[in-house]
Design a protein around this motif. Structure first.
Motif, PDB file in Angstrom:
ATOM      1  N   ALA A  99      -5.376  16.056 -24.550  1.00 46.01           N
ATOM      2  CA  ALA A  99      -4.761  15.322 -25.653  1.00 46.01           C
ATOM      3  C   ALA A  99      -5.761  15.075 -26.772  1.00 46.01           C
ATOM      4  O   ALA A  99      -6.960  14.911 -26.545  1.00 46.01           O
ATOM      5  CB  ALA A  99      -4.202  13.995 -25.145  1.00 46.01           C
ATOM      6  N   GLU A 100      -5.241  15.029 -27.986  1.00 46.13           N
ATOM      7  CA  GLU A 100      -6.061  14.709 -29.153  1.00 46.13           C
ATOM      8  C   GLU A 100      -6.525  13.256 -29.097  1.00 46.13           C
ATOM      9  O   GLU A 100      -7.609  12.912 -29.562  1.00 46.13           O
ATOM     10  CB  GLU A 100      -5.244  14.940 -30.426  1.00 46.13           C
ATOM     11  N   LEU A 101      -5.686  12.408 -28.492  1.00 51.68           N
ATOM     12  CA  LEU A 101      -5.966  10.983 -28.412  1.00 51.68           C
ATOM     13  C   LEU A 101      -5.151  10.399 -27.265  1.00 51.68           C
ATOM     14  O   LEU A 101      -3.993  10.762 -27.082  1.00 51.68           O
ATOM     15  CB  LEU A 101      -5.584  10.291 -29.736  1.00 51.68           C
ATOM     16  N   VAL A 102      -5.768   9.510 -26.482  1.00 51.41           N
ATOM     17  CA  VAL A 102      -5.070   8.821 -25.391  1.00 51.41           C
ATOM     18  C   VAL A 102      -5.204   7.322 -25.623  1.00 51.41           C
ATOM     19  O   VAL A 102      -6.321   6.787 -25.692  1.00 51.41           O
ATOM     20  CB  VAL A 102      -5.637   9.190 -24.010  1.00 51.41           C
ATOM     21  N   ILE A 103      -4.085   6.653 -25.761  1.00 47.91           N
ATOM     22  CA  ILE A 103      -4.067   5.206 -25.983  1.00 47.91           C
ATOM     23  C   ILE A 103      -3.419   4.540 -24.781  1.00 47.91           C
ATOM     24  O   ILE A 103      -2.267   4.830 -24.448  1.00 47.91           O
ATOM     25  CB  ILE A 103      -3.284   4.864 -27.272  1.00 47.91           C
ATOM     26  N   HIS A 104      -4.172   3.671 -24.129  1.00 52.90           N
ATOM     27  CA  HIS A 104      -3.630   2.930 -22.994  1.00 52.90           C
ATOM     28  C   HIS A 104      -3.107   1.592 -23.506  1.00 52.90           C
ATOM     29  O   HIS A 104      -3.856   0.627 -23.661  1.00 52.90           O
ATOM     30  CB  HIS A 104      -4.702   2.736 -21.916  1.00 52.90           C
ATOM     31  N   ASP A 105      -1.809   1.570 -23.782  1.00 55.29           N
ATOM     32  CA  ASP A 105      -1.180   0.375 -24.341  1.00 55.29           C
ATOM     33  C   ASP A 105       0.304   0.410 -24.001  1.00 55.29           C
ATOM     34  O   ASP A 105       0.850   1.455 -23.607  1.00 55.29           O
ATOM     35  CB  ASP A 105      -1.383   0.329 -25.860  1.00 55.29           C
ATOM     36  N   ASP A 106       0.940  -0.725 -24.166  1.00 61.40           N
ATOM     37  CA  ASP A 106       2.380  -0.822 -23.977  1.00 61.40           C
ATOM     38  C   ASP A 106       3.104  -0.014 -25.067  1.00 61.40           C
ATOM     39  O   ASP A 106       2.675  -0.006 -26.220  1.00 61.40           O
ATOM     40  CB  ASP A 106       2.794  -2.294 -24.041  1.00 61.40           C
ATOM     41  N   VAL A 107       4.188   0.668 -24.701  1.00 61.94           N
ATOM     42  CA  VAL A 107       4.902   1.506 -25.669  1.00 61.94           C
ATOM     43  C   VAL A 107       5.437   0.680 -26.840  1.00 61.94           C
ATOM     44  O   VAL A 107       5.358   1.100 -28.000  1.00 61.94           O
ATOM     45  CB  VAL A 107       6.054   2.268 -24.982  1.00 61.94           C
ATOM     46  N   ASN A 108       5.985  -0.507 -26.543  1.00 60.68           N
ATOM     47  CA  ASN A 108       6.488  -1.344 -27.633  1.00 60.68           C
ATOM     48  C   ASN A 108       5.366  -1.713 -28.606  1.00 60.68           C
ATOM     49  O   ASN A 108       5.557  -1.690 -29.826  1.00 60.68           O
ATOM     50  CB  ASN A 108       7.125  -2.610 -27.068  1.00 60.68           C
ATOM     51  N   SER A 109       4.209  -2.068 -28.068  1.00 58.82           N
ATOM     52  CA  SER A 109       3.069  -2.415 -28.923  1.00 58.82           C
ATOM     53  C   SER A 109       2.635  -1.217 -29.760  1.00 58.82           C
ATOM     54  O   SER A 109       2.314  -1.354 -30.950  1.00 58.82           O
ATOM     55  CB  SER A 109       1.902  -2.913 -28.063  1.00 58.82           C
ATOM     56  N   PHE A 110       2.617  -0.048 -29.144  1.00 53.33           N
ATOM     57  CA  PHE A 110       2.261   1.185 -29.855  1.00 53.33           C
ATOM     58  C   PHE A 110       3.204   1.432 -31.025  1.00 53.33           C
ATOM     59  O   PHE A 110       2.775   1.721 -32.148  1.00 53.33           O
ATOM     60  CB  PHE A 110       2.294   2.364 -28.878  1.00 53.33           C
ATOM     61  N   MET A 111       4.508   1.314 -30.777  1.00 52.35           N
ATOM     62  CA  MET A 111       5.475   1.616 -31.826  1.00 52.35           C
ATOM     63  C   MET A 111       5.442   0.575 -32.944  1.00 52.35           C
ATOM     64  O   MET A 111       5.609   0.906 -34.118  1.00 52.35           O
ATOM     65  CB  MET A 111       6.880   1.724 -31.238  1.00 52.35           C
ATOM     66  N   LEU A 112       5.222  -0.684 -32.609  1.00 50.02           N
ATOM     67  CA  LEU A 112       5.086  -1.702 -33.648  1.00 50.02           C
ATOM     68  C   LEU A 112       3.864  -1.420 -34.516  1.00 50.02           C
ATOM     69  O   LEU A 112       3.903  -1.592 -35.741  1.00 50.02           O
ATOM     70  CB  LEU A 112       4.985  -3.092 -33.013  1.00 50.02           C
ATOM     71  N   LYS A 113       2.777  -0.992 -33.861  1.00 51.56           N
ATOM     72  CA  LYS A 113       1.565  -0.661 -34.610  1.00 51.56           C
ATOM     73  C   LYS A 113       1.806   0.553 -35.507  1.00 51.56           C
ATOM     74  O   LYS A 113       1.348   0.589 -36.661  1.00 51.56           O
ATOM     75  CB  LYS A 113       0.414  -0.390 -33.642  1.00 51.56           C
ATOM     76  N   LEU A 114       2.526   1.538 -34.995  1.00 56.05           N
ATOM     77  CA  LEU A 114       2.825   2.726 -35.790  1.00 56.05           C
ATOM     78  C   LEU A 114       3.641   2.361 -37.027  1.00 56.05           C
ATOM     79  O   LEU A 114       3.370   2.841 -38.133  1.00 56.05           O
ATOM     80  CB  LEU A 114       3.579   3.747 -34.938  1.00 56.05           C
ATOM     81  N   LEU A 115       4.640   1.504 -36.866  1.00 59.96           N
ATOM     82  CA  LEU A 115       5.436   1.073 -38.014  1.00 59.96           C
ATOM     83  C   LEU A 115       4.574   0.322 -39.025  1.00 59.96           C
ATOM     84  O   LEU A 115       4.744   0.464 -40.241  1.00 59.96           O
ATOM     85  CB  LEU A 115       6.590   0.183 -37.551  1.00 59.96           C
ATOM     86  N   GLN A 116       3.662  -0.472 -38.507  1.00 62.59           N
ATOM     87  CA  GLN A 116       2.764  -1.212 -39.388  1.00 62.59           C
ATOM     88  C   GLN A 116       1.867  -0.261 -40.172  1.00 62.59           C
ATOM     89  O   GLN A 116       1.662  -0.428 -41.385  1.00 62.59           O
ATOM     90  CB  GLN A 116       1.914  -2.182 -38.560  1.00 62.59           C
ATOM     91  N   LEU A 117       1.360   0.768 -39.500  1.00 62.13           N
ATOM     92  CA  LEU A 117       0.485   1.736 -40.166  1.00 62.13           C
ATOM     93  C   LEU A 117       1.230   2.512 -41.249  1.00 62.13           C
ATOM     94  O   LEU A 117       0.675   2.865 -42.289  1.00 62.13           O
ATOM     95  CB  LEU A 117      -0.098   2.707 -39.133  1.00 62.13           C
ATOM     96  N   ILE A 118       2.517   2.779 -40.986  1.00 62.52           N
ATOM     97  CA  ILE A 118       3.324   3.549 -41.938  1.00 62.52           C
ATOM     98  C   ILE A 118       3.922   2.645 -43.011  1.00 62.52           C
ATOM     99  O   ILE A 118       4.353   3.101 -44.059  1.00 62.52           O
ATOM    100  CB  ILE A 118       4.420   4.320 -41.180  1.00 62.52           C
ATOM    101  N   ASP A 119       3.943   1.330 -42.727  1.00 59.04           N
ATOM    102  CA  ASP A 119       4.478   0.333 -43.648  1.00 59.04           C
ATOM    103  C   ASP A 119       5.978   0.498 -43.828  1.00 59.04           C
ATOM    104  O   ASP A 119       6.505   0.606 -44.945  1.00 59.04           O
ATOM    105  CB  ASP A 119       3.770   0.406 -45.005  1.00 59.04           C
ATOM    106  N   ILE A 120       6.683   0.494 -42.690  1.00 62.16           N
ATOM    107  CA  ILE A 120       8.157   0.537 -42.704  1.00 62.16           C
ATOM    108  C   ILE A 120       8.681  -0.857 -42.375  1.00 62.16           C
ATOM    109  O   ILE A 120       8.157  -1.538 -41.497  1.00 62.16           O
ATOM    110  CB  ILE A 120       8.685   1.577 -41.700  1.00 62.16           C
ATOM    111  N   ASP A 121       9.741  -1.258 -43.054  1.00 65.53           N
ATOM    112  CA  ASP A 121      10.325  -2.583 -42.875  1.00 65.53           C
ATOM    113  C   ASP A 121      10.962  -2.703 -41.496  1.00 65.53           C
ATOM    114  O   ASP A 121      11.926  -2.003 -41.175  1.00 65.53           O
ATOM    115  CB  ASP A 121      11.379  -2.828 -43.963  1.00 65.53           C
ATOM    116  N   THR A 122      10.413  -3.597 -40.666  1.00 66.14           N
ATOM    117  CA  THR A 122      10.957  -3.787 -39.321  1.00 66.14           C
ATOM    118  C   THR A 122      12.160  -4.727 -39.324  1.00 66.14           C
ATOM    119  O   THR A 122      12.718  -5.023 -38.281  1.00 66.14           O
ATOM    120  CB  THR A 122       9.880  -4.336 -38.376  1.00 66.14           C
ATOM    121  N   GLY A 123      12.570  -5.191 -40.509  1.00 63.64           N
ATOM    122  CA  GLY A 123      13.751  -6.037 -40.581  1.00 63.64           C
ATOM    123  C   GLY A 123      15.015  -5.309 -40.165  1.00 63.64           C
ATOM    124  O   GLY A 123      16.034  -5.930 -39.866  1.00 63.64           O
ATOM    125  N   LEU A 124      14.943  -3.976 -40.140  1.00 65.23           N
ATOM    126  CA  LEU A 124      16.097  -3.177 -39.715  1.00 65.23           C
ATOM    127  C   LEU A 124      16.230  -3.115 -38.197  1.00 65.23           C
ATOM    128  O   LEU A 124      17.101  -2.442 -37.674  1.00 65.23           O
ATOM    129  CB  LEU A 124      15.969  -1.752 -40.272  1.00 65.23           C
TER     130      LEU A 124
END
Length: 363
Positions: free
Chosen positions: A230-255
């Motif tokens: 793998a290019e990168l392995v992150i040992h974290d909860d999937v929900n935490s990963f996806m919230l972080k990804l949305l934050q990095l992309i700057d998408i409104d989580t109000g939806l």
């Protein structure tokens, strides 16, 4: 043809763990860089994305392989899927696929249908090992997408001219993998410039072989046989990963807010019974637990659940006086797991009455 089987690579499964805060910060920075350079991103999801929905995985710390009678438990969990709601991870993937053109597709090894329930289009999803919400006729080969988990017995093709039997598409270990979703998943991985593998132990083939067709990142709380590739392995909860990804992309989580609705109808079937089912053809109301007629003296009469999933009560059970003009009270109780336990609706013989189970989920 491919069959579901354990990957030939040997791996001693270790306990779940998360990277430290400092390590996660560094890894998420690299994730941001990789995503920013990508234009065709595909998700591959395993059972770990659904554990927050209280659907057990197989190899996690509390997985089904740790429990006795795990095969029976898998069957029970499938029957209860109607009341399982999408997780933050499912909703985030739906949000990205529907709103960011870089995110193209999701392939999953799960049967639970939570990607579709969360709003990800069927045409942008490959259920590699089948799904509890799709049936196929064994005669005319027509595929039917359902909104409920259908019963296993007495399922006949929707086409009146066909006498074929319907079979769910979900498959287990040792069974043949459906060709069409596997080919779609393989094509998506091959065309991607980045694959995000979420919540998968990567030990079940052919699913585990597909992400390596492209550059891939793994997010899982256990080590996998593919970590070194793998290019990168992150040992974290999937929900935490996806919230972080949305934050990095700057998408409104109000939806994120999610509303689940299942409609049902109470009506006479023309055969001397009143039935409770859904308004959709050949889809019984499997999300309902019990149905009761409330009689004038306050007593109740239960509807019988038939093998085809319908709830039915003979017309003669209803009070005799002015049947067609009398408003009857009927209580519909839903399966355990829904926040809404029951609804009461009015019903008159000769006129269908409609009701709905509505569940709102806020993340």
């Amino acid at each position: 043809h491919y069959f579901i089987q354990s990957n030939l690579r040997s791996l001693r499964m270790v306990s779940e763990f998360c990277d430290s805060k400092e390590i996660l910060e560094s890894k998420y920075e690299k994730l941001s860089q990789l995503v920013s350079r990508s234009t065709n991103i595909v998700f591959f999801t395993g059972a770990g994305i659904s554990t927050a929905a209280k659907i057990p995985d197989f190899r996690g710390d509390n997985g089904l392989d740790k429990a006795p009678l795990n095969i029976a438990q898998m069957g029970i969990s499938e029957r209860d899927l109607d009341c399982k709601m999408p997780t933050i991870g499912h909703r985030a993937i739906s949000l990205l696929i529907n709103n960011d053109p870089r995110f193209k597709f999701v392939a999953t090894s799960n049967h639970d249908g939570l990607h579709q329930k969360s709003g990800t289009p069927w045409e942008k999803t490959a259920n590699v090992f089948g799904v509890a919400y799709i049936e196929v006729c064994n005669t005319c080969k027509t595929q039917y997408i359902r909104k409920i988990v259908t019963p296993a017995l007495q399922r006949l093709c929707d086409k009146s001219e066909c006498v074929g039997k319907l079979k769910k598409t979900g498959v287990r270990y040792g069974q043949m993998v459906p060709v069409e979703p596997l080919e779609r998943a393989e094509k998506a991985a091959d065309e991607a410039d980045l694959v995000l593998v979420l919540g998968s132990s990567m030990t079940t083939s052919p699913f585990c072989n597909l992400p390596s067709l492209s550059k891939f990142i793994i997010c899982n709380r256990q080590s996998t046989p593919y970590d070194k590739e793998a290019e990168l392995v992150i040992h974290d909860d999937v929900n935490s990963f996806m919230l972080k990804l949305l934050q990095l992309i700057d998408i409104d989580t109000g939806l994120f807010n999610f509303e689940y609705t299942q409609e049902f109808v109470v009506e006479g079937n023309g055969e001397g019974s009143v039935v409770v089912t859904t308004p959709r053809p050949n889809e019984p109301a499997t999300f309902i637990d019990t149905v009761r007629l409330i009689l004038p003296d306050g007593s109740q009469k239960s509807f019988e659940q038939r093998l085809n999933g319908e709830f039915a009560l003979p017309v003669e059970t209803f009070p005799e006086q002015e049947l067609s003009n009398t408003v009857h009270k009927i209580t519909v109780e839903f399966k355990e797991g829904f926040e809404v336990l029951s609804v009461e609706i009015d019903f008159k013989l000769g006129a269908p009455s409609h009701g709905a189970l509505v569940k709102q989920v806020q993340y």
